[in-house]
Motif scaffolding. Structure first.
Motif, PDB file in Angstrom:
ATOM      1  N   MET A   1       0.970  -1.002   0.116  1.00 40.13           N
ATOM      2  CA  MET A   1       0.027  -0.134  -0.057  1.00 40.13           C
ATOM      3  C   MET A   1       0.939   1.242   0.016  1.00 40.13           C
ATOM      4  O   MET A   1       1.559   1.357   0.780  1.00 40.13           O
ATOM      5  CB  MET A   1      -0.892   0.056   1.293  1.00 40.13           C
ATOM      6  N   ARG A   2       0.556   2.168  -0.815  1.00 43.26           N
ATOM      7  CA  ARG A   2       1.317   3.503  -0.991  1.00 43.26           C
ATOM      8  C   ARG A   2       0.906   4.312   0.041  1.00 43.26           C
ATOM      9  O   ARG A   2      -0.217   4.369   0.326  1.00 43.26           O
ATOM     10  CB  ARG A   2       1.196   4.002  -2.210  1.00 43.26           C
ATOM     11  N   TRP A   3       1.876   5.276   0.460  1.00 41.64           N
ATOM     12  CA  TRP A   3       1.590   6.305   1.416  1.00 41.64           C
ATOM     13  C   TRP A   3       0.936   7.486   0.570  1.00 41.64           C
ATOM     14  O   TRP A   3       1.335   7.492  -0.830  1.00 41.64           O
ATOM     15  CB  TRP A   3       3.018   6.839   1.952  1.00 41.64           C
ATOM     16  N   VAL A   4       0.144   7.984   1.348  1.00 46.01           N
ATOM     17  CA  VAL A   4      -0.443   9.281   0.954  1.00 46.01           C
ATOM     18  C   VAL A   4      -0.404  10.374   1.693  1.00 46.01           C
ATOM     19  O   VAL A   4      -0.423  10.324   2.984  1.00 46.01           O
ATOM     20  CB  VAL A   4      -1.934   9.020   0.386  1.00 46.01           C
ATOM     21  N   ASP A  38       1.794   8.979  -2.925  1.00 49.30           N
ATOM     22  CA  ASP A  38       0.637   9.908  -3.537  1.00 49.30           C
ATOM     23  C   ASP A  38       0.539  11.281  -2.813  1.00 49.30           C
ATOM     24  O   ASP A  38       1.025  11.476  -1.443  1.00 49.30           O
ATOM     25  CB  ASP A  38      -0.656   9.274  -3.575  1.00 49.30           C
ATOM     26  N   LEU A  79      -9.795   9.476   3.399  1.00 48.85           N
ATOM     27  CA  LEU A  79      -8.738   8.430   2.988  1.00 48.85           C
ATOM     28  C   LEU A  79      -8.849   7.108   3.211  1.00 48.85           C
ATOM     29  O   LEU A  79      -8.576   6.085   2.536  1.00 48.85           O
ATOM     30  CB  LEU A  79      -7.403   9.051   3.299  1.00 48.85           C
ATOM     31  N   GLU A  82     -11.240   5.060   1.556  1.00 49.82           N
ATOM     32  CA  GLU A  82     -10.711   4.542   0.162  1.00 49.82           C
ATOM     33  C   GLU A  82      -9.495   3.373   0.347  1.00 49.82           C
ATOM     34  O   GLU A  82      -9.183   3.055  -0.630  1.00 49.82           O
ATOM     35  CB  GLU A  82     -10.227   5.745  -0.353  1.00 49.82           C
ATOM     36  N   ARG A  84      -6.642   3.737   1.841  1.00 50.55           N
ATOM     37  CA  ARG A  84      -5.168   4.474   1.798  1.00 50.55           C
ATOM     38  C   ARG A  84      -4.703   4.628   2.965  1.00 50.55           C
ATOM     39  O   ARG A  84      -5.573   4.481   3.874  1.00 50.55           O
ATOM     40  CB  ARG A  84      -5.554   5.662   0.848  1.00 50.55           C
ATOM     41  N   ARG A  85      -3.323   4.667   2.778  1.00 48.45           N
ATOM     42  CA  ARG A  85      -2.548   4.881   4.172  1.00 48.45           C
ATOM     43  C   ARG A  85      -1.951   6.326   4.368  1.00 48.45           C
ATOM     44  O   ARG A  85      -1.253   6.589   3.619  1.00 48.45           O
ATOM     45  CB  ARG A  85      -1.732   3.768   4.248  1.00 48.45           C
TER      46      ARG A  85
END
Length: 288
Positions: A1-4, A38, A79, A82, A84-85
């Motif tokens: 999982m990408r960082w945002v 992101d 976030l 969705e 997201r991390r």
């Protein structure tokens, strides 16, 4: 999982200190690219421009602080909905209540800080919400900070890590307020146990959701003097990396907040660049 990456430039002094400009400085030093992250934008409502101390709650800028917290909650909740991390860049520790209100109440909080942040509106000498954030999220701080009574997280699920032993009457009074259910590992004990051992034990110690809050004044001022309230005898950079790496790479981690870089104390940007290097080392492969 990408960082945002999300910027929350909240400085709870209301005076526009260097913490407010830290998110932009970290981005300017290449953090987003270094992480392959992101861009989650900036929470503009987090700018506080009211240095007046509310006589009822003892908080500086109480109304603006609540608005900022509500905006942070909405952004983080959206976030996470969705899948997201978030990596939330403060500002100071006053960003934490808004984050915690977006988390499940069962979340385990790994709170790495040079201070316990357990004052309330009456005992804080400054009136800054960054003095009180851990007391607020565990139900012991001014309710005006979040507009509701009661804890946001279970105090028994909080781990207070890297804080310094009290040295004066004010810090002793703060330490005496800490909820006894909170698990404490002060800096001397953490270093004696081994920072990596502590971090690995926490990461493997449960299966529920977790959040990591990193106040950079946990780092000894010999390595990072660019903070507003430096405390001696803290973690050196290698200690911090050893502690945080297993936490940041835990599968159950929901996200991270990083606070209290004061760029006013870093005129040539070298400490900002070092923070980016450390975060890239620790987070670069976290979650894939």
């Amino acid at each position: 999982m990408r960082w945002v990456v999300v910027d929350v430039p909240l400085d709870s002094s209301g005076a526009g200190r260097g913490e407010e400009r830290a998110p932009a400085a970290l981005r300017g030093a290449g953090l987003v690219d270094a992480l392959g992250a992101d861009d989650g934008g900036r929470v503009d409502e987090a700018l506080l421009r009211d240095p007046a101390r509310d006589p009822a709650s003892g908080l500086i800028g109480a109304a603006g602080l609540r608005r900022a917290g509500e905006a942070v909650t909405a952004r983080i909740a959206a976030l996470m909905a969705e899948g997201r991390r978030p990596l939330v860049l403060g500002g100071d520790c006053a960003i934490l209540p808004g984050i915690c209100r977006a988390l499940p109440r069962t979340t385990e909080l790994w709170f790495v800080d040079g201070h316990p942040d357990f004052f309330d509106g009456a005992t804080s000498l400054t009136g800054e919400a960054a003095d009180m954030d851990l007391s607020v999220v565990t139900g012991h701080g001014p309710a005006a900070a979040i507009g509701q009574d009661g804890p946001l997280l279970d105090p028994g699920s909080v781990h207070l890590l890297g804080h310094r032993p009290p040295t004066d009457d004010s810090s002793r009074a703060e330490t005496a307020r800490i909820d006894p259910a909170i698990h404490q590992v002060p800096a001397p004990e953490l270093l004696a146990m081994g920072a990596g051992t502590v971090g690995a034990g926490l990461a493997a110690g449960g299966d529920g959701p977790a959040w990591l809050h990193l106040d950079l004044d946990a780092v000894d001022p010999r390595d990072l003097p660019a903070v507003t309230y430096p405390e001696p005898d803290g973690l050196r950079w290698p200690d911090l990396v050893a502690l945080v790496t297993p936490l940041a790479r835990a599968d159950r981690l929901l996200g991270i907040s990083v606070t209290d870089l004061n760029v006013d104390e870093d005129p040539d940007g070298r400490h900002t660049r070092r923070v980016v290097e450390v975060l890239a080392e620790v987070l670069g492969t976290a979650g894939g």
